[in-house]
Design an enzyme around this catalytic site. Sequence first.
Site, PDB file in Angstrom:
ATOM      1  N   PRO A   1       1.479   6.175 -11.007  1.00  0.00           N
ATOM      2  CA  PRO A   1       2.431   6.418  -9.914  1.00  0.00           C
ATOM      3  C   PRO A   1       1.947   5.673  -8.672  1.00  0.00           C
ATOM      4  CG  PRO A   1       1.035   8.357 -10.285  1.00  0.00           C
ATOM      5  CD  PRO A   1       0.672   7.350 -11.335  1.00  0.00           C
ATOM      6  N   MET A   2       2.830   4.936  -8.019  1.00  0.00           N
ATOM      7  CA  MET A   2       2.430   4.229  -6.792  1.00  0.00           C
ATOM      8  C   MET A   2       3.582   4.229  -5.787  1.00  0.00           C
ATOM      9  SD  MET A   2       0.144   0.950  -8.056  1.00  0.00           S
ATOM     10  CE  MET A   2       1.088   0.537  -9.515  1.00  0.00           C
TER      11      MET A   2
ATOM     12  N   GLN B   1       6.291  12.547 -10.353  1.00  0.00           N
ATOM     13  CA  GLN B   1       5.111  13.104  -9.680  1.00  0.00           C
ATOM     14  C   GLN B   1       5.502  13.762  -8.358  1.00  0.00           C
ATOM     15  OE1 GLN B   1       1.973  11.018  -7.456  1.00  0.00           O
ATOM     16  NE2 GLN B   1       0.537  11.714  -9.017  1.00  0.00           N
TER      17      GLN B   1
ATOM     18  N   CYS C   1      -4.279  12.290  -3.818  1.00  0.00           N
ATOM     19  CA  CYS C   1      -3.931  11.384  -2.712  1.00  0.00           C
ATOM     20  C   CYS C   1      -4.883  11.598  -1.534  1.00  0.00           C
ATOM     21  CB  CYS C   1      -2.479  11.598  -2.280  1.00  0.00           C
ATOM     22  SG  CYS C   1      -2.014  10.470  -0.942  1.00  0.00           S
TER      23      CYS C   1
ATOM     24  N   LYS D   1      -2.922  14.742 -11.992  1.00  0.00           N
ATOM     25  CA  LYS D   1      -3.710  13.530 -11.719  1.00  0.00           C
ATOM     26  C   LYS D   1      -4.701  13.844 -10.606  1.00  0.00           C
ATOM     27  CE  LYS D   1      -3.124   8.573 -10.671  1.00  0.00           C
ATOM     28  NZ  LYS D   1      -3.317   8.373  -9.216  1.00  0.00           N
TER      29      LYS D   1
ATOM     30  N   ASP E   1      -9.528   0.548 -12.148  1.00  0.00           N
ATOM     31  CA  ASP E   1     -10.105  -0.731 -12.554  1.00  0.00           C
ATOM     32  C   ASP E   1      -9.695  -1.235 -13.928  1.00  0.00           C
ATOM     33  OD1 ASP E   1     -11.322  -0.815 -10.124  1.00  0.00           O
ATOM     34  OD2 ASP E   1     -13.315  -0.236 -10.852  1.00  0.00           O
TER      35      ASP E   1
ATOM     36  N   GLY F   1      -2.845   0.657 -12.388  1.00  0.00           N
ATOM     37  CA  GLY F   1      -2.267   0.758 -11.051  1.00  0.00           C
ATOM     38  C   GLY F   1      -2.049  -0.612 -10.451  1.00  0.00           C
TER      39      GLY F   1
HETATM   40  C1  FMN Z   1       0.260   1.099  -3.165  1.00  0.00           C
HETATM   41  C2  FMN Z   1      -0.317   2.289  -3.893  1.00  0.00           C
HETATM   42  C3  FMN Z   1       0.387   3.468  -3.912  1.00  0.00           C
HETATM   43  C4  FMN Z   1      -0.111   4.586  -4.599  1.00  0.00           C
HETATM   44  N1  FMN Z   1       0.632   5.730  -4.660  1.00  0.00           N
HETATM   45  C5  FMN Z   1       0.216   6.758  -5.446  1.00  0.00           C
HETATM   46  C6  FMN Z   1       1.050   7.896  -5.681  1.00  0.00           C
HETATM   47  O1  FMN Z   1       2.185   7.991  -5.204  1.00  0.00           O
HETATM   48  N2  FMN Z   1       0.549   8.875  -6.484  1.00  0.00           N
HETATM   49  C7  FMN Z   1      -0.682   8.806  -7.061  1.00  0.00           C
HETATM   50  O2  FMN Z   1      -1.089   9.711  -7.780  1.00  0.00           O
HETATM   51  N3  FMN Z   1      -1.478   7.746  -6.852  1.00  0.00           N
HETATM   52  C8  FMN Z   1      -1.048   6.723  -6.104  1.00  0.00           C
HETATM   53  N4  FMN Z   1      -1.821   5.605  -5.981  1.00  0.00           N
HETATM   54  C9  FMN Z   1      -3.088   5.513  -6.735  1.00  0.00           C
HETATM   55  C10 FMN Z   1      -2.860   4.875  -8.113  1.00  0.00           C
HETATM   56  O3  FMN Z   1      -2.000   5.676  -8.898  1.00  0.00           O
HETATM   57  C11 FMN Z   1      -4.194   4.701  -8.852  1.00  0.00           C
HETATM   58  O4  FMN Z   1      -4.776   5.960  -9.006  1.00  0.00           O
HETATM   59  C12 FMN Z   1      -5.160   3.781  -8.124  1.00  0.00           C
HETATM   60  O5  FMN Z   1      -4.514   2.618  -7.645  1.00  0.00           O
HETATM   61  C13 FMN Z   1      -6.343   3.399  -9.023  1.00  0.00           C
HETATM   62  O6  FMN Z   1      -5.939   2.638 -10.109  1.00  0.00           O
HETATM   63  P1  FMN Z   1      -6.161   1.032 -10.149  1.00  0.00           P
HETATM   64  O7  FMN Z   1      -7.634   0.776  -9.968  1.00  0.00           O
HETATM   65  O8  FMN Z   1      -5.643   0.636 -11.517  1.00  0.00           O
HETATM   66  O9  FMN Z   1      -5.352   0.466  -9.046  1.00  0.00           O
HETATM   67  C14 FMN Z   1      -1.363   4.498  -5.261  1.00  0.00           C
HETATM   68  C15 FMN Z   1      -2.070   3.300  -5.210  1.00  0.00           C
HETATM   69  C16 FMN Z   1      -1.573   2.204  -4.559  1.00  0.00           C
HETATM   70  C17 FMN Z   1      -2.365   0.915  -4.548  1.00  0.00           C
END
Ligand code: FMN
Length: 311
Positions: free
Chosen positions: A16-17, A70, A101, A140, A201, A223
């Site tokens: 989720p992002m 979410q 978050c 999460k 990662d 992510g």
């Molecule tokens: C732009 C952005 C927005 C995000 N929004 C959320 C969100 O709405 N909910 C959530 O649980 N995590 C959110 N995250 C965290 C990601 O879901 C993820 O946990 C985090 O980026 C680590 O994974 P990665 O190393 O693959 O990027 C966000 C991350 C980014 C970069």
Amino acid sequence: MKIKGTEISGNIFLAPMCNVTNLPFRLLCKRYGAAVVYTEMINADAYLMDSAVTKKRCSILTEERPVGIQMFGSDAGKLAKAAQKIEHDLAPDMIDINIGCPAYDVMKNGCGASLLKDPVKLGTLVKKISSSINIPLTCKIRILPNDQDVMDVARVIQGNGAALLTVHGRTAKQGYSGKANWEVIRKIKSGLDIPVVLNGDITDGRSAKQAFEMTGCDAVMVGRAAIGNPGIFLEINSYLEGKATQTTLQSKISALLDYVQLSISLGYTDILPMKMQAQKTLKGFEGSGKLRDSISRTESIENLQELLASI
Ligand SMILES: Cc1cc2nc3c(=O)[nH]c(=O)nc-3n(C[C@H](O)[C@H](O)[C@H](O)COP(=O)(O)O)c2cc1C
């Protein structure tokens, strides 16, 4: 892998992002092979108040299933009510609670990662929501400075009815910096019965393979590496099947143009998410500086499409 009896085919999830995983982006990731996709987090209170913006953020289509919505919030009663309403209105395949978050505005209201501080309260909250809905509840979390503390949190979440746990291997204080700690995720996975999804990662097929081998996790969640590159799901799945798929700049641009087109046809006409995806796609490609500059200045979707098509 099964999530509370529902068979999931595949084991690479989209994270989720906020401002990223809107409907067109989720559909595209699904087409490239994401096993499960999640909406960006939505405010449970705003959903209960019928906020139009919030409703758009969690609008879903059959083609993207299995999809999770979410939510974030701090009040168990309101979260349970919102979960019930979401199940009734939208029937997603699962509802996820954001317990990670790190944003100041979210944490100061007792939501997101601040829920990790009080496992007893968290247990009550998870129980209240999981027992209010028929679809699976997933959670999460982020890790904590002390491994034992996050193990306790994970057990509390499992013990109160969650059907799956995703662990982002960074503490809230770390934000998005530093290396994700997969060793803690290995410990959590070995101590739980419900599926555990590793997050943090995963950037390509190699890192996904390493994560599975090192931790025994049931799935990995991508992510940031998916932003500007939804084809990463094809790349990772191919790598895990022993076939190498090289994502080229041209294939990324083509996916980007599909994203823009899909956004227009589904009524997601805010140019900002499109520009953000485009910037991420072009980052690191030699000579793309001028083009990225033009993209940052454009305010028209047609112009953005022309700029991308000219590459
Ligand atoms: C732009 C952005 C927005 C995000 N929004 C959320 C969100 O709405 N909910 C959530 O649980 N995590 C959110 N995250 C965290 C990601 O879901 C993820 O946990 C985090 O980026 C680590 O994974 P990665 O190393 O693959 O990027 C966000 C991350 C980014 C970069």
